[in-house]
Design an enzyme around this catalytic site. Structure first.
Site, PDB file in Angstrom:
ATOM      1  N   ASP A 161      23.037   9.502  19.269  1.00 50.87           N
ATOM      2  CA  ASP A 161      23.601  10.611  18.473  1.00 50.87           C
ATOM      3  C   ASP A 161      24.905  10.600  18.704  1.00 50.87           C
ATOM      4  OD1 ASP A 161      21.364  10.227  16.987  1.00 50.87           O
ATOM      5  OD2 ASP A 161      20.603  11.859  17.535  1.00 50.87           O
ATOM      6  N   GLU A 162      25.964  12.085  18.611  1.00 46.35           N
ATOM      7  CA  GLU A 162      26.953  11.529  19.062  1.00 46.35           C
ATOM      8  C   GLU A 162      26.678  12.729  19.610  1.00 46.35           C
ATOM      9  OE1 GLU A 162      26.617  14.553  15.277  1.00 46.35           O
ATOM     10  OE2 GLU A 162      26.168  12.571  16.325  1.00 46.35           O
TER      11      GLU A 162
END
Length: 246
Positions: free
Chosen positions: A103-104
């Site tokens: 995920d970012e």
């Protein structure tokens, strides 16, 4: 293999551009200037310089990146820069892709390669390649929560929202998953070893036992550990897939 073909295979542009780099004195092999694009070399184990930068030859590129927060593992990011922007142009040109996704807001060890067979092997659940995650949780961890993660939890999707004029789609069935290993290393720190790659898996697993992930880091993928001296955004070559998972 011709030197121009070697450069082309390593992502230094079109064949014409690679020949131009050589003819304009931008390429050295074994410290010696080479200006003939047709000069032949054994590529295996070859190191060459392009514009003063040393590059090793790899038939397939395999890169370890220390992913910082705020980057998406996508060729076409939507809200944040792509992790590809952290790599030099030749690696992007030859088409390396992330092995799975972080995920970012997740940091840590991310592998990238242009070897499609290897990507499949490392991401397929049947190969059981372990990945270690360290999560900082909102609430103190209890022995019962750790035991639940080891025994297995159900990952449920939120109920689909009905739209005007359209019937609501049924919610997908819950997925069952478990951690291969789980331990609380301090009051709010959780270390998990997983062999699957489900969407938001760690966050959903922790939520399923009544807690919440506030920060997530991956220090290990297979047998590879994130080098302590590799800064966020830094990358290094992995010389052989056997170093990940024999």
């Amino acid at each position: 293999m011709r030197l121009s073909q070697i450069l082309f295979s390593q992502g230094f542009g079109t064949r014409r551009l690679c020949a131009g780099l050589i003819q304009h004195g931008e390429v050295r092999v074994n410290g010696e200037l080479v200006e003939d694009p047709e000069a032949e070399f054994e590529p295996e184990g070859l190191q060459f310089e392009v514009s003063g930068k040393t590059w090793p030859y790899y038939e397939k590129a395999l890169i370890l990146l220390n992913k910082p927060a705020g980057y998406e593992c996508s060729q076409k990011p939507k809200h944040h820069p792509s992790v590809m922007s952290l790599l030099p142009a030749p690696l992007r040109e030859r088409g390396v892709q992330p092995v799975g996704r972080l995920d970012e807001d997740t940091t840590g060890l991310l592998l990238l390669t242009d070897d499609g067979t290897l990507i499949h092997k490392l991401t397929s659940p049947k190969h059981h390649v372990p990945k270690v995650y360290e999560a900082r949780c909102k609430h103190p961890l209890s022995p019962e929560q750790v035991a639940q993660l080891l025994a297995g939890v159900e990952l449920r999707e939120p109920e689909p929202v009905a739209r005007p004029g359209r019937p609501a789609r049924p919610a997908p069935p819950p997925e069952f998953t478990r951690a291969e290993e789980a331990e609380a290393y301090d009051s709010h720190g959780l270390r998990l070893t997983l062999t699957e790659g489900k969407y938001h898996q760690v966050k959903r697993m922790v939520a399923a036992v009544g807690n919440r992930v506030e920060a997530l880091h991956r220090p290990r993928f297979g047998a590879l550990s994130l080098p302590e001296d590799l800064p966020p955004g830094g990358w290094t070559w992995v010389s052989s897939p056997a170093l990940i998972w024999p």
